[in-house]
Scaffold this active site. Sequence first.
Site, mmCIF file in Angstrom:
data_model
loop_
_atom_site.group_PDB
_atom_site.id
_atom_site.type_symbol
_atom_site.label_atom_id
_atom_site.label_comp_id
_atom_site.label_asym_id
_atom_site.label_seq_id
_atom_site.Cartn_x
_atom_site.Cartn_y
_atom_site.Cartn_z
ATOM 1 N N GLU A 110 62.145 -64.409 -0.959
ATOM 2 C CA GLU A 110 62.376 -62.960 -1.081
ATOM 3 C C GLU A 110 61.365 -62.330 -2.018
ATOM 4 O O GLU A 110 60.871 -61.238 -1.761
ATOM 5 C CB GLU A 110 63.803 -62.701 -1.585
ATOM 6 C CG GLU A 110 64.262 -61.266 -1.372
ATOM 7 C CD GLU A 110 63.926 -60.307 -2.504
ATOM 8 O OE1 GLU A 110 64.134 -59.107 -2.329
ATOM 9 O OE2 GLU A 110 63.437 -60.754 -3.565
ATOM 10 N N HIS A 151 68.926 -64.811 -2.252
ATOM 11 C CA HIS A 151 67.680 -65.576 -2.410
ATOM 12 C C HIS A 151 67.711 -66.441 -3.664
ATOM 13 O O HIS A 151 68.109 -65.973 -4.725
ATOM 14 C CB HIS A 151 66.441 -64.679 -2.367
ATOM 15 C CG HIS A 151 66.334 -63.645 -3.440
ATOM 16 N ND1 HIS A 151 65.615 -63.854 -4.604
ATOM 17 C CD2 HIS A 151 66.817 -62.395 -3.538
ATOM 18 C CE1 HIS A 151 65.658 -62.764 -5.348
ATOM 19 N NE2 HIS A 151 66.393 -61.859 -4.734
ATOM 20 N N ASP A 205 68.776 -61.551 -10.638
ATOM 21 C CA ASP A 205 67.987 -61.417 -9.396
ATOM 22 C C ASP A 205 67.477 -62.795 -8.992
ATOM 23 O O ASP A 205 66.399 -63.167 -9.369
ATOM 24 C CB ASP A 205 66.836 -60.438 -9.665
ATOM 25 C CG ASP A 205 65.971 -60.173 -8.444
ATOM 26 O OD1 ASP A 205 66.393 -60.520 -7.332
ATOM 27 O OD2 ASP A 205 64.870 -59.632 -8.614
ATOM 28 N N ASP A 212 64.988 -67.988 -4.793
ATOM 29 C CA ASP A 212 63.700 -67.970 -5.496
ATOM 30 C C ASP A 212 63.729 -66.890 -6.571
ATOM 31 O O ASP A 212 64.549 -65.970 -6.532
ATOM 32 C CB ASP A 212 62.524 -67.732 -4.524
ATOM 33 C CG ASP A 212 62.560 -66.363 -3.853
ATOM 34 O OD1 ASP A 212 63.666 -65.878 -3.540
ATOM 35 O OD2 ASP A 212 61.480 -65.762 -3.644
HETATM 36 N N1 BES Z 1 66.872 -57.401 -5.959
HETATM 37 C C1 BES Z 1 65.673 -56.668 -5.735
HETATM 38 C C2 BES Z 1 65.881 -55.343 -5.039
HETATM 39 C C3 BES Z 1 66.706 -54.332 -5.779
HETATM 40 C C4 BES Z 1 66.768 -54.297 -7.154
HETATM 41 C C5 BES Z 1 67.358 -53.384 -5.057
HETATM 42 C C6 BES Z 1 67.524 -53.342 -7.781
HETATM 43 C C7 BES Z 1 68.109 -52.413 -5.692
HETATM 44 C C8 BES Z 1 68.199 -52.405 -7.064
HETATM 45 C C9 BES Z 1 64.716 -57.496 -4.908
HETATM 46 O O1 BES Z 1 64.640 -58.823 -5.346
HETATM 47 C C10 BES Z 1 63.318 -56.917 -5.043
HETATM 48 O O2 BES Z 1 62.765 -56.957 -6.093
HETATM 49 N N2 BES Z 1 62.783 -56.341 -3.946
HETATM 50 C C11 BES Z 1 61.449 -55.825 -3.915
HETATM 51 C C12 BES Z 1 60.938 -55.697 -2.518
HETATM 52 C C13 BES Z 1 60.397 -56.970 -1.910
HETATM 53 C C14 BES Z 1 59.899 -56.681 -0.507
HETATM 54 C C15 BES Z 1 59.330 -57.609 -2.741
HETATM 55 C C16 BES Z 1 61.354 -54.434 -4.505
HETATM 56 O O3 BES Z 1 62.274 -53.612 -4.372
HETATM 57 O O4 BES Z 1 60.301 -54.162 -5.092
HETATM 58 ZN ZN ZN Z 2 63.474 -59.245 -7.165
#
Ligand code: BES
Ligand code: ZN
Length: 461
Positions: A154, A88, A121, A90
């Site tokens: 994302e 992603h 990220d 963004d």
């Molecule tokens: N990159 C993260 C997810 C992540 C971070 C997975 C560290 C494992 C270790 C992703 O950008 C994120 O923040 N995902 C969100 C969920 C989304 C539906 C908003 C989360 O995990 O809160």
């Molecule tokens: Zn994130």
Amino acid sequence: MEDEKITTYLQENAAKFEEDLKALLRIPSVSTEEKHKPDMLACAQEVVRQLHEAGIPKAEIMPTPGHPIVYAESEQLPTRPTILVYGHYDVQPEDPVEEWISPPFEPTIRDGKIYARGTSDDKGQFIIHIKAAKTLNDLKMMPVNLKFCLEGEEECGSPNLDNWIRAHADLLKSDVLVISDTTMYGPGKPSLLCGLRGLTYIEVEVKGGDVDMHSGMFGGAVPNPINELCRIIAALHDEKGRVTVPGFYDKVRPLSKEEHEEWLKLDFSEDEYLKMVGSKELCGEEGYNCIERRWARPCLDANGIWGGFTGEGAKTVIPARAYAKISCRLVPDQDDKEIAELLEKEIKRLASPAVEVKVTFHHGGPPWMTSPDDPVLRAANVAAQKAWKATPLRVREGGSIPIVSTFTSVLNVPAVLLGVGLEDEQIHAPNEHLSLENFHAGIAASVYLMQEIAALPEMKK
Ligand code: BES
Ligand code: ZN
């Protein structure tokens, strides 16, 4: 011989790769803020430029009802396996901006780390696959077909990606999904990621009277929605740290003996973890250690709570309404929609008849899990070992990437999650950064992964 060529190429191009990463980081592609809409497009265009430069001429910006998706594919030869890369472009908002040591959209290198919003990220992570593609294309050594799906939503829950994947399932047809949007276990410790938690996110509104009331005239005789909401939230855990929602644990797959034992071997220091967290003690579900609580057990947390008077000084008032945002992290085989329904039912059951409770569902997604014995994980194991010169550790993570399950089920493909971030890189927070060592090792790992996947007997066409 081939390895030497690759190593030399990566060294010679290291500075250029960092410059290209900086070019992406300078664009404030914050997907949740309307004012950044032009930046979203500019960022997508920069991604397309870098894909073209990597020798992938078919790279385009595809519209969605929200921010566009960058889709690209190399020449597809029927004799090679196809890797689909997801990422992603963004990023999260930069606030609180005053807490950044260097400005969030002016990438700055300090101590071998690059600081800017989106470094870890996910711009600094998905770009490694574009640079790996460039490496193999420039060296005329490309062994796989590549497809890229890079989205711009994302960080707001990918509201349009599910539909887009289903509508473009033919276009996305591939043999393996590769994602870099997670972390490694620690510096010098590459990881084989075998599971992510799922997510259910709800908002609760509790209504007492029609209007705010004087807390002296009415206090003690009318329902107080804040008191009531706090009582409800408190009742969602028992004294053993377990979630009390009936049925919550029914589908939780117990932790296997193998994983339990393997995780005990990880060098985890609770003291260091406490220091990173900054609290006095850790807490959680009784009977599980800190790693198990985050990787293999579900949890429930209030993410925000508000209502009533929060201004300067003291105003005596009983508010008409109170609100909370509550999330659950889920593990196999919990279902995000089912958990949302169970939670709604329990919140309504707990509520006093004196208040009205409204529950709305925000977003969510199922947990994901794979086996380290999957052939593509074997390939990832070799690739990571070569890139970091260390044996990858078998881990899971507590975060969520809900779209992984959509991709794997709609396209019927296995997934490799090759994270190059670190836990303390402050994603979603001020001073987000990425280790440049891991950035470069990640490019090498992606090159090796493409080679190893092409060499798998299971991938032979
Ligand atoms: N990159 C993260 C997810 C992540 C971070 C997975 C560290 C494992 C270790 C992703 O950008 C994120 O923040 N995902 C969100 C969920 C989304 C539906 C908003 C989360 O995990 O809160
Ligand atoms: Zn994130």
